[in-house]
Write an enzyme that holds these catalytic residues in place. Structure first.
Site, PDB file in Angstrom:
ATOM      1  N   GLU A  97     -28.423 -45.440   5.631  1.00 22.03           N
ATOM      2  CA  GLU A  97     -29.342 -44.743   6.537  1.00 22.03           C
ATOM      3  C   GLU A  97     -30.792 -44.937   6.126  1.00 22.03           C
ATOM      4  O   GLU A  97     -31.102 -44.976   4.946  1.00 22.03           O
ATOM      5  CB  GLU A  97     -29.113 -43.236   6.446  1.00 22.03           C
ATOM      6  N   CYS A 110     -37.713 -42.596   4.809  1.00 22.43           N
ATOM      7  CA  CYS A 110     -36.841 -42.178   3.715  1.00 22.43           C
ATOM      8  C   CYS A 110     -35.782 -43.272   3.539  1.00 22.43           C
ATOM      9  O   CYS A 110     -34.998 -43.529   4.447  1.00 22.43           O
ATOM     10  CB  CYS A 110     -36.209 -40.839   4.084  1.00 22.43           C
ATOM     11  N   CYS A 117     -22.980 -42.848  -3.627  1.00 19.23           N
ATOM     12  CA  CYS A 117     -23.685 -42.455  -4.860  1.00 19.23           C
ATOM     13  C   CYS A 117     -22.657 -42.020  -5.893  1.00 19.23           C
ATOM     14  O   CYS A 117     -21.671 -41.370  -5.557  1.00 19.23           O
ATOM     15  CB  CYS A 117     -24.660 -41.315  -4.586  1.00 19.23           C
ATOM     16  N   CYS A 121     -23.187 -34.922  -6.642  1.00 19.71           N
ATOM     17  CA  CYS A 121     -23.713 -33.567  -6.403  1.00 19.71           C
ATOM     18  C   CYS A 121     -22.859 -32.917  -5.301  1.00 19.71           C
ATOM     19  O   CYS A 121     -22.637 -33.527  -4.247  1.00 19.71           O
ATOM     20  CB  CYS A 121     -25.177 -33.624  -5.981  1.00 19.71           C
ATOM     21  N   CYS A 124     -23.996 -32.605  -1.510  1.00 18.24           N
ATOM     22  CA  CYS A 124     -24.625 -33.771  -0.880  1.00 18.24           C
ATOM     23  C   CYS A 124     -23.581 -34.653  -0.186  1.00 18.24           C
ATOM     24  O   CYS A 124     -22.570 -35.026  -0.783  1.00 18.24           O
ATOM     25  CB  CYS A 124     -25.366 -34.565  -1.957  1.00 18.24           C
ATOM     26  N   CYS A 342     -29.252 -35.886   3.800  1.00 18.92           N
ATOM     27  CA  CYS A 342     -28.871 -37.045   3.016  1.00 18.92           C
ATOM     28  C   CYS A 342     -27.424 -37.481   3.284  1.00 18.92           C
ATOM     29  O   CYS A 342     -26.492 -36.736   3.039  1.00 18.92           O
ATOM     30  CB  CYS A 342     -29.051 -36.636   1.566  1.00 18.92           C
TER      31      CYS A 342
HETATM   32  N1  SAH Z   1     -30.393 -39.331  -5.627  1.00 18.08           N
HETATM   33  C1  SAH Z   1     -31.729 -38.895  -5.546  1.00 18.08           C
HETATM   34  C2  SAH Z   1     -32.387 -39.212  -4.226  1.00 18.08           C
HETATM   35  C3  SAH Z   1     -31.543 -39.023  -3.001  1.00 18.08           C
HETATM   36  S1  SAH Z   1     -31.105 -37.343  -2.625  1.00 18.08           S
HETATM   37  C4  SAH Z   1     -31.853 -37.419  -5.863  1.00 18.08           C
HETATM   38  O1  SAH Z   1     -30.831 -36.738  -5.938  1.00 18.08           O
HETATM   39  O2  SAH Z   1     -32.969 -36.966  -6.074  1.00 18.08           O
HETATM   40  C5  SAH Z   1     -32.661 -36.719  -2.033  1.00 18.08           C
HETATM   41  C6  SAH Z   1     -32.801 -35.230  -2.073  1.00 18.08           C
HETATM   42  O3  SAH Z   1     -31.980 -34.631  -1.058  1.00 18.08           O
HETATM   43  C7  SAH Z   1     -32.403 -34.597  -3.389  1.00 18.08           C
HETATM   44  O4  SAH Z   1     -33.394 -33.716  -3.829  1.00 18.08           O
HETATM   45  C8  SAH Z   1     -31.146 -33.864  -3.027  1.00 18.08           C
HETATM   46  O5  SAH Z   1     -30.913 -32.771  -3.851  1.00 18.08           O
HETATM   47  C9  SAH Z   1     -31.394 -33.471  -1.586  1.00 18.08           C
HETATM   48  N2  SAH Z   1     -30.194 -33.138  -0.861  1.00 18.08           N
HETATM   49  C10 SAH Z   1     -29.023 -33.793  -0.850  1.00 18.08           C
HETATM   50  N3  SAH Z   1     -28.121 -33.183  -0.050  1.00 18.08           N
HETATM   51  C11 SAH Z   1     -28.746 -32.106   0.459  1.00 18.08           C
HETATM   52  C12 SAH Z   1     -28.336 -31.055   1.351  1.00 18.08           C
HETATM   53  N4  SAH Z   1     -27.116 -31.037   1.849  1.00 18.08           N
HETATM   54  N5  SAH Z   1     -29.239 -30.105   1.656  1.00 18.08           N
HETATM   55  C13 SAH Z   1     -30.488 -30.144   1.137  1.00 18.08           C
HETATM   56  N6  SAH Z   1     -30.925 -31.080   0.295  1.00 18.08           N
HETATM   57  C14 SAH Z   1     -30.068 -32.058  -0.054  1.00 18.08           C
HETATM   58 FE1  SF4 Z   2     -26.587 -38.852  -5.313  1.00 16.34          FE
HETATM   59 FE2  SF4 Z   2     -26.791 -37.053  -3.387  1.00 16.34          FE
HETATM   60 FE3  SF4 Z   2     -26.867 -36.263  -5.930  1.00 16.34          FE
HETATM   61 FE4  SF4 Z   2     -28.949 -37.629  -4.894  1.00 16.34          FE
HETATM   62  S1  SF4 Z   2     -28.235 -35.595  -4.276  1.00 16.34           S
HETATM   63  S2  SF4 Z   2     -27.909 -37.982  -6.878  1.00 16.34           S
HETATM   64  S3  SF4 Z   2     -27.841 -38.991  -3.476  1.00 16.34           S
HETATM   65  S4  SF4 Z   2     -25.115 -37.232  -4.915  1.00 16.34           S
END
Ligand code: SAH
Ligand code: SF4
Length: 358
Positions: A97, A110, A117, A121, A124, A342
Site C-alpha cells: 500500500e 506514506c 512485517c 505488533c 497492526c 497500516c
Molecule cells: N514499522 C514501523 C512503521 C510502520 S507502522 C513502525 O511500527 O513504526 C506506522 C505506525 O502506524 C506505527 O506508529 C504504528 O504503531 C501505527 N499503527 C499500526 N497499526 C495501527 C492501528 N491499528 N491503529 C493506529 N496506529 C497503528
Molecule cells: Fe510492523 Fe505494524 Fe509493528 Fe510497524 S506497527 S513494526 S508495521 S507490525
C-alpha cells in the site's frame, strides 16, 4: 540473463550502466529526468529522448533492463477527499500500500518498506499478516513516483513530505530503505529534501544506532506505545529483543550524535495505555530528550479486539505531556472510511476475496 530495474539504480550506477554500453555519461541526466522528475513509466514512447538513448532503451528495455511499474489494484478516495490509497501489485504478485494524504499544495505520501512485517505488533494489520519479503529500493522509489503521478493528474505540484509508515519495518530493511531515500533526495531526480522525510521504527536498536553513526539526514520516529517492558512486550513482541532500556539508550545516543529531535509514536488503546499514569510514565521515560509525541487513537483491525481511546481521554493524556514539557500532536485516523490504517486495505481486500470464494 540477469535483469536490473532502472528504479533500483543510484545516479552514479545509472551513469555506469550506460557507460558500460558505450553511452556518454550525460545521457544519465536525461534518463533520470524522464524517470524520476517526470515519473515516466513508458520510456519507449518518449520521442524527446536523444537517439542514442532511445536506441539503448530499444535494445535493453524489457530485456535485461526493467522498470518497477507495479499495477494499481485499487484507488479508493475517502469521503473527506484528502486521502487516497493505492494498492500496488508487484512483479511477484505481492501487494503493498501507498497512501497519499493532505491538502492542496501539501501532500504527504506514506510508503511501505516490506510486504508484511516480522515484528508482530498485536494491533497492526500488517503485523497480523506476518513477514512476506523485503522490498527492493526500486519498489520503494516507485511508490513515490506513483504518488507523484497521481498528484500531477490532480493538477497538484507534487509531494511535500514522505513518511515511512506504511507496511513493514524500515530499519529491518535498512540498506534498501536508505538506498531508496538516497535516490529520492537526489537533486537530479525527485529532489525531495531529507528534512521532509520521516523514518518510523518500532525500535530496531541497531538500525537507530546506525542512523546516528551515519548521520542520516532524515527525521526519526520511534513507535513506543508503552513505557514499561511488561506492557510493551505484550503489544510489541520485538520489545523482548530490544527492551526499553536499550531502546531509550539508543535514542539518547541518536539525539546526542545528531542533535535532532525524535518523534515518538503512541497508539492509544482504551484501558490499555491511555491513563494519566501512563502519560506520566511516558514523560519520565523521555526526560532529558528533545522529543515530540504523536498520539494516534487506535484504528480498529480485524485481528485485535482493542478499542480506540475517546477524545476527552486523548486530550487529558496530551495535557499531562504538555505539563511535563513535551509537545505532542493528535494524529487523526485519516481516511478511516477507506480502511487507511497500516496494512488494512490489503487485509480487508483479502477478506473480501476469501468471502467471495465461500
Ligand atoms: N514499522 C514501523 C512503521 C510502520 S507502522 C513502525 O511500527 O513504526 C506506522 C505506525 O502506524 C506505527 O506508529 C504504528 O504503531 C501505527 N499503527 C499500526 N497499526 C495501527 C492501528 N491499528 N491503529 C493506529 N496506529 C497503528
Ligand atoms: Fe510492523 Fe505494524 Fe509493528 Fe510497524 S506497527 S513494526 S508495521 S507490525
Amino acid at each position: 540473463m540477469s535483469t536490473i530495474s532502472l528504479h533500483d539504480l543510484t545516479f552514479a550506477e545509472t551513469e555506469q550502466r550506460l557507460a558500460d554500453d558505450g553511452l556518454a555519461r550525460h545521457h544519465a541526466r536525461a534518463l533520470w529526468r524522464a524517470l524520476h522528475r517526470q515519473s515516466e513509466l513508458d520510456l519507449a514512447a518518449r520521442r524527446d529522448l536523444s537517439p542514442p538513448l532511445r536506441r539503448w532503451l530499444d535494445a535493453h528495455l524489457h530485456q535485461d533492463v526493467t522498470l518497477d511499474a507495479p499495477t494499481i489494484n485499487a484507488k479508493i478516495d475517502s469521503s473527506d477527499e484528502r486521502t487516497r490509497k493505492l494498492l500496488l501489485r508487484l512483479d511477484d504478485g505481492q501487494e503493498i500500500e501507498t497512501v497519499v494524504m493532505g491538502y492542496p499544495g501539501r501532500f504527504t505520501a506514506c510508503l511501505s518498506t516490506q510486504a508484511g512485517c516480522a515484528m508482530g505488533c498485536v494491533f497492526c494489520a500488517t503485523g497480523q499478516m506476518g513477514f512476506v519479503r523485503h522490498l527492493r529500493p526500486g519498489e520503494i522509489v516507485a511508490q513515490v513516483l506513483h504518488a507523484q503521478r497521481l498528484l500531477h493528474s490532480m493538477g497538484e505540484p507534487g509531494l511535500r513530505n514522505l513518511v515511512l509508515m506504511g507496511m513493514g519495518e524500515p530499519l529491518h530493511n535498512y540498506d534498501a530503505v536508505m538506498k531508496a531515500l538516497g535516490i529520492i533526495t537526489d537533486d537530479r531526480g525527485v529532489n525531495l529534501g531529507p528534512a521532509k522525510i520521516s523514518v518510523s521504527t518500532v525500535g530496531v536498536v541497531p538500525g537507530i544506532l546506525r542512523m546516528a553513526e551515519e548521520q542520516c539526514p532524515y527525521n526519526l520516529a520511534v513507535s513506543l506505545h508503552a513505557a514499561t517492558d511488561e506492557e510493551r512486550s505484550a503489544l510489541v513482541p520485538s520489545n523482548r529483543r530490544w527492551p526499553l532500556a536499550d531502546l531509550m539508550a539508543a535514542c539518547r545516543t541518536y539525539g546526542e550524535k545528531t542533535g535532532r529531535r525524535i518523534f515518538f509514536g503512541w497508539t492509544l488503546i482504551e484501558g490499555r495505555n491511555d491513563s494519566p499514569a501512563h502519560a506520566r510514565r511516558v514523560a519520565e521515560l523521555l526526560q532529558g530528550l528533545d522529543a515530540h509525541v504523536n498520539l494516534i487513537p487506535l484504528n480498529p483491525t480485524q485481528g485485535y479486539s482493542g478499542r480506540t481511546t475517546g477524545e476527552a481521554v486523548v486530550e487529558e493524556f496530551q495535557s499531562i505531556l504538555q505539563d511535563a514539557g513535551f509537545p505532542s500532536t493528535i494524529r487523526q485516523r485519516r481516511g478511516i472510511d477507506v480502511a487507511a490504517g497500516c496494512g488494512q486495505l490489503r487485509a480487508s481486500k483479502a477478506k473480501r476475496q476469501s468471502e467471495a470464494l465461500e
